[in-house]
Design an enzyme around this catalytic site. Structure first.
Site, mmCIF file in Angstrom:
data_model
loop_
_atom_site.group_PDB
_atom_site.id
_atom_site.type_symbol
_atom_site.label_atom_id
_atom_site.label_comp_id
_atom_site.label_asym_id
_atom_site.label_seq_id
_atom_site.Cartn_x
_atom_site.Cartn_y
_atom_site.Cartn_z
ATOM 1 N N ASP A 51 -16.225 -5.808 7.858
ATOM 2 C CA ASP A 51 -14.920 -6.459 8.011
ATOM 3 C C ASP A 51 -14.016 -5.628 8.915
ATOM 4 O O ASP A 51 -13.602 -4.529 8.550
ATOM 5 C CB ASP A 51 -14.244 -6.616 6.636
ATOM 6 C CG ASP A 51 -12.908 -7.324 6.749
ATOM 7 O OD1 ASP A 51 -12.904 -8.567 6.639
ATOM 8 O OD2 ASP A 51 -11.883 -6.651 6.968
ATOM 9 N N TYR A 56 -7.079 -3.329 13.934
ATOM 10 C CA TYR A 56 -7.637 -2.038 13.496
ATOM 11 C C TYR A 56 -8.012 -1.154 14.701
ATOM 12 O O TYR A 56 -8.333 0.017 14.539
ATOM 13 C CB TYR A 56 -8.872 -2.216 12.591
ATOM 14 C CG TYR A 56 -8.643 -3.036 11.334
ATOM 15 C CD1 TYR A 56 -7.371 -3.389 10.909
ATOM 16 C CD2 TYR A 56 -9.729 -3.456 10.559
ATOM 17 C CE1 TYR A 56 -7.175 -4.153 9.764
ATOM 18 C CE2 TYR A 56 -9.545 -4.219 9.407
ATOM 19 C CZ TYR A 56 -8.263 -4.567 9.030
ATOM 20 O OH TYR A 56 -8.081 -5.316 7.893
ATOM 21 N N LYS A 81 -10.287 -10.724 12.864
ATOM 22 C CA LYS A 81 -9.066 -11.480 12.530
ATOM 23 C C LYS A 81 -8.136 -11.528 13.735
ATOM 24 O O LYS A 81 -8.052 -10.546 14.478
ATOM 25 C CB LYS A 81 -8.332 -10.800 11.352
ATOM 26 C CG LYS A 81 -9.259 -10.365 10.224
ATOM 27 C CD LYS A 81 -8.532 -9.756 9.042
ATOM 28 C CE LYS A 81 -9.512 -9.165 8.036
ATOM 29 N NZ LYS A 81 -9.900 -7.756 8.311
ATOM 30 N N HIS A 114 -4.920 -13.575 10.329
ATOM 31 C CA HIS A 114 -4.671 -12.352 9.559
ATOM 32 C C HIS A 114 -3.507 -12.490 8.569
ATOM 33 O O HIS A 114 -3.590 -12.021 7.437
ATOM 34 C CB HIS A 114 -4.423 -11.183 10.528
ATOM 35 C CG HIS A 114 -4.800 -9.852 9.994
ATOM 36 N ND1 HIS A 114 -5.329 -8.842 10.769
ATOM 37 C CD2 HIS A 114 -4.728 -9.346 8.736
ATOM 38 C CE1 HIS A 114 -5.560 -7.776 10.018
ATOM 39 N NE2 HIS A 114 -5.198 -8.044 8.782
HETATM 40 P P1 NAD Z 1 -9.538 0.269 -0.384
HETATM 41 O O1 NAD Z 1 -8.929 -0.255 -1.609
HETATM 42 O O2 NAD Z 1 -10.897 -0.147 0.022
HETATM 43 O O3 NAD Z 1 -9.440 1.842 -0.501
HETATM 44 C C1 NAD Z 1 -9.843 2.698 0.521
HETATM 45 C C2 NAD Z 1 -9.497 4.133 0.130
HETATM 46 O O4 NAD Z 1 -10.301 4.551 -0.980
HETATM 47 C C3 NAD Z 1 -9.791 5.084 1.276
HETATM 48 O O5 NAD Z 1 -8.778 6.046 1.312
HETATM 49 C C4 NAD Z 1 -11.111 5.711 0.886
HETATM 50 O O6 NAD Z 1 -11.253 7.005 1.397
HETATM 51 C C5 NAD Z 1 -11.014 5.721 -0.633
HETATM 52 N N1 NAD Z 1 -12.352 5.657 -1.265
HETATM 53 C C6 NAD Z 1 -13.339 4.761 -1.003
HETATM 54 N N2 NAD Z 1 -14.397 4.981 -1.803
HETATM 55 C C7 NAD Z 1 -14.068 6.035 -2.594
HETATM 56 C C8 NAD Z 1 -14.753 6.730 -3.612
HETATM 57 N N3 NAD Z 1 -15.971 6.366 -3.991
HETATM 58 N N4 NAD Z 1 -14.115 7.774 -4.222
HETATM 59 C C9 NAD Z 1 -12.867 8.130 -3.845
HETATM 60 N N5 NAD Z 1 -12.168 7.513 -2.877
HETATM 61 C C10 NAD Z 1 -12.773 6.463 -2.254
HETATM 62 O O7 NAD Z 1 -8.451 -0.028 0.792
HETATM 63 P P2 NAD Z 1 -8.372 -0.778 2.149
HETATM 64 O O8 NAD Z 1 -9.055 -0.029 3.248
HETATM 65 O O9 NAD Z 1 -6.935 -1.081 2.339
HETATM 66 O O10 NAD Z 1 -9.101 -2.196 1.901
HETATM 67 C C11 NAD Z 1 -10.474 -2.425 2.185
HETATM 68 C C12 NAD Z 1 -10.650 -3.262 3.432
HETATM 69 O O11 NAD Z 1 -9.958 -4.508 3.314
HETATM 70 C C13 NAD Z 1 -10.049 -2.655 4.702
HETATM 71 O O12 NAD Z 1 -10.803 -1.597 5.213
HETATM 72 C C14 NAD Z 1 -9.988 -3.865 5.581
HETATM 73 O O13 NAD Z 1 -11.261 -4.153 6.126
HETATM 74 C C15 NAD Z 1 -9.542 -4.937 4.599
HETATM 75 N N6 NAD Z 1 -8.068 -5.131 4.593
HETATM 76 C C16 NAD Z 1 -7.583 -6.340 4.961
HETATM 77 C C17 NAD Z 1 -6.225 -6.568 4.946
HETATM 78 C C18 NAD Z 1 -5.707 -7.905 5.353
HETATM 79 O O14 NAD Z 1 -4.479 -8.053 5.551
HETATM 80 N N7 NAD Z 1 -6.540 -8.905 5.507
HETATM 81 C C19 NAD Z 1 -5.319 -5.557 4.563
HETATM 82 C C20 NAD Z 1 -5.846 -4.332 4.177
HETATM 83 C C21 NAD Z 1 -7.208 -4.130 4.188
#
Ligand code: NAD
Length: 278
Positions: A51, A56, A81, A114
């Protein structure tokens, strides 16, 4: 409960396309080696869904990561997106071409609006419908659309969105919105499923992790899947990418699913779709 099998399992979208229910998010993975290595590690380990988004600024690296992996492009479910300042019919068509160029591919599996931006999003949606009809994208959907945004879009849409990607975790369940999406055949997808890292501080998650002898990430991501929600946790560390996906050897009890449902507070870690300034 929809059937959950393994890392390559999928939910079926309303047009029959299979969407792998577990993927890698790459928001804040830096373009270049960081995102290339994350995508490669994920695909080589068995992930089949990536994704990204134009905003990004890492689509080039995502494309390189796919090509450097051992997995064929056709076996990867790739989402991007259209960013807010590219909304509108013509601008969206151009933005789509630009994303494909950066990714080095000639089609997407899923293209999302988005954020909801009022009336102009209806024109954006028309462009996505055209891209879909021209078979340049296998599925089209939206992100950050609350029920009223969806209802408004549906007044003019010819194609019902196949997916709605929303902030989703135990503090922001929005079960009514999930139910509404289910009633329209719109697949719900979770962003920030790990609360951007905040999930690791919750005592209840620590308790469940020791109860099931799994990690906190595995517990919450398993909850997503058992609720029928596609999930795309982000990490750029190979160890975590692998560990986060190791959740196909256990099942949460119905009571524990409900326990997590019950943590709902309407708390966001990201922007509010009804009140954002970008
Ligand atoms: P997330 O909830 O996936 O959290 C990511 C964080 O958790 C990072 O800091 C990572 O280092 C940490 N992490 C991951 N695995 C871990 C583990 N096993 N132990 C400890 N820490 C860990 O947050 P996100 O990146 O905001 O969301 C996931 C994805 O969703 C994004 O990468 C993106 O692709 C998508 N997204 C979409 C939108 C949207 O508006 N459509 C907005 C935000 C994110």
């Amino acid at each position: 409960m929809k059937k959950i099998t393994d890392l390559q399992g999928s939910f079926e979208l309303h047009n029959g396309v299979q969407m792998p229910y577990f993927g890698l998010g790459v928001y804040q993975s830096e373009d270049g080696r960081e995102v290339i290595n994350a995508v490669k590690a994920a695909l080589n380990h068995g992930y089949r869904h990536i994704d990204t988004a134009a905003i990004y600024h890492n689509e080039e690296g995502v494309g390189t990561g796919i090509r450097e992996s051992n997995v064929d492009r056709k076996d990867v479910f790739l989402t991007s997106k259209v960013w807010n300042n590219d909304q509108g019919y013509d601008a969206t068509l151009k933005a789509f071409d630009a994303s494909l160029d950066r990714l080095g591919t000639d089609y997407l599996d899923l293209y999302l609006v988005h954020w909801p931006k009022g009336e102009i999003s209806k024109d954006t949606w028309k462009a996505l419908e055209r891209l879909y009809q021209e078979k340049r994208v296998r599925a089209i959907g939206v992100s950050n659309f609350l029920q009223h945004h969806l209802e408004d879009l549906l007044t003019s849409a010819e194609i019902v969105p196949m997916v709605n990607q929303m902030e989703f975790h135990p503090y922001l369940v929005q079960q009514d919105l999930i139910d509404f999406c289910n009633s329209k055949g719109i697949q719900y997808e979770a962003w920030s499923p790990l609360m951007q890292g905040n999930i690791f501080d919750l005592d209840i998650m620590k308790d469940l992790a020791s109860k099931y002898n799994k990690t906190i990430a595995q517990i919450v991501l398993r909850w997503d899947l058992q609720k029928g929600v596609v999930t795309i946790p982000k990490s750029s560390k190979e160890k975590r990418i692998i560990a986060n996906s190791d959740l196909f050897d256990f099942e949460l009890s119905e009571e524990d699913v409900q326990l997590l449902d019950g943590l709902e507070k309407g708390k966001r870690f990201g922007p509010d779709p009804d009140n954002f300034a970008f």
